[in-house]
Design an enzyme around this catalytic site. Structure first.
Site, short mmCIF file in Angstrom:
data_model
loop_
_atom_site.label_atom_id
_atom_site.label_comp_id
_atom_site.label_asym_id
_atom_site.label_seq_id
_atom_site.Cartn_x
_atom_site.Cartn_y
_atom_site.Cartn_z
N GLU A 157 6.37 -54.62 -3.96
CA GLU A 157 4.99 -54.66 -3.58
C GLU A 157 4.02 -55.36 -4.26
O GLU A 157 3.09 -55.95 -3.64
CB GLU A 157 4.53 -52.85 -4.17
N CYS A 213 6.44 -47.59 -8.01
CA CYS A 213 6.19 -47.03 -9.71
C CYS A 213 4.79 -46.92 -10.15
O CYS A 213 3.80 -47.29 -9.37
CB CYS A 213 7.08 -47.99 -10.62
N HIS A 221 8.44 -56.90 -8.70
CA HIS A 221 8.51 -55.88 -7.77
C HIS A 221 8.10 -56.12 -6.47
O HIS A 221 7.10 -57.00 -6.28
CB HIS A 221 7.82 -54.56 -8.17
N CYS A 230 3.07 -50.58 -9.67
CA CYS A 230 3.00 -50.80 -8.23
C CYS A 230 1.80 -49.86 -7.77
O CYS A 230 0.93 -50.29 -7.06
CB CYS A 230 4.09 -50.80 -7.52
#
Length: 309
Positions: free
Chosen positions: A60, A88, A58, A91
């Protein structure tokens, strides 16, 4: 250092550009940048989950990881993270652990957002760190980028499905005294074992119902009677004999059309491993190998109960 709205737009624009690149690479289009307390760019990243084949890919997480390596510290206090979609759970947890001071995100994620939509991880008073949150910066552009990506993906899948050459089949869910008829089978290549419903290809000029009856007798040595009004059609892919087999199958509820007799040996195909009756209470386990076939069995056995077969 207090960051102005113009600065927020500037950095979110950078995250948006990263998201666009991710989308072009087949990734979910999400981008992130991390800015120091003095307004300097510390790190940037885009989604690479598909590229690197990792659930940790991801934007992030990569942003936080790169900045921590650069600063040689896991503490990223007073830094601001810009991200094009609401983080999410994974993260948001990493953001909280990194002691980020502020998060700015563009579009809400109603299905998975852990900042405000589903959970409020960054402002949970039970945790030892809370994060300032700003939302809606370039929201329209980022929302349209995400929704456009998934719409294109749905269109591509739809086109792929329409271009497939389907095997037109008919199958019978034969129910008698709380049992369902079928036969054991083994994939010639993978050696995976299945319990198949009687059924097969619909011959030219033949009705689906007639196919179900014919195949029922050929594969199980039982005469069966189908109920045409129970017709249930599904399109699905099935891996068999080392190939993907796109199937367009008409399922029917059926019952015996002759007096009961024990199963007999059947010589039908080299993968055929014997006829059997399975208790209805075991259908979820028996047909768990394919969700569409299981769905058809569940639907038609429910009808069988109502008909008291």
């Amino acid at each position: 250092m207090k960051i102005s709205h113009d600065q927020d737009i500037k950095w979110m624009r950078k995250a948006f550009e990263l998201a666009q690149k991710a989308g072009k690479n087949g990734e979910v289009p999400i981008g992130a940048v991390l800015v120091s307390p003095t307004g300097e760019l510390l790190s940037k990243a885009a989604n690479v989950r598909e590229t690197l084949h990792t659930p940790l890919g991801h934007a992030e997480l990569l942003c936080l990881h790169r900045a921590a390596k650069k600063l040689e510290s896991w503490r990223l206090e007073d830094c601001t993270l810009y991200v094009t979609l609401e983080p999410c759970v994974m993260c948001a947890g990493a953001i909280q652990q990194a002691r980020i001071g502020r998060v700015v995100y563009a579009a809400r994620d109603a299905k998975g957002g852990a900042v405000e939509s589903l959970y409020q991880v960054l402002n949970d008073s039970r945790l030892n760190h809370q994060v300032q949150v700003t939302t809606g910066v370039l929201e329209k552009e980022c929302s349209e980028l995400i929704s456009g990506f998934f719409q294109n993906r749905r269109d591509e899948l739809k086109n792929q499905k329409s271009e497939k050459t389907y095997r037109h089949r008919a199958s019978a869910v034969v129910v008698y005294k709380n049992k369902i008829l079928g036969f054991h089978a083994e994939d010639p290549i993978s050696k995976k074992k299945y319990f198949f419903l009687p059924g097969g290809m619909i011959d030219p000029g033949e009705s689906a119902a007639h196919t179900a009856v014919r195949e029922g007798q050929e594969e199980t040595d039982y005469k069966i009677k189908v109920f045409p009004e129970t017709e249930f059609r599904r399109k699905y892919d099935f891996d068999w004999n080392g190939k993907n087999q796109p199937c367009d199958t008409v399922f029917f509820l059926a019952t015996l059309d002759e007096p009961w007799h024990e199963v007999r040996a059947v010589t039908d195909a080299d993968y055929h491993r014997g006829v059997a009756w399975v208790d209805l209470k075991d259908i979820d386990k028996t047909f768990s190998y394919h969700k569409d076939i299981l769905w058809a069995v569940q639907k038609l056995t429910k009808t069988a109960r109502k008909m008291k077969l």
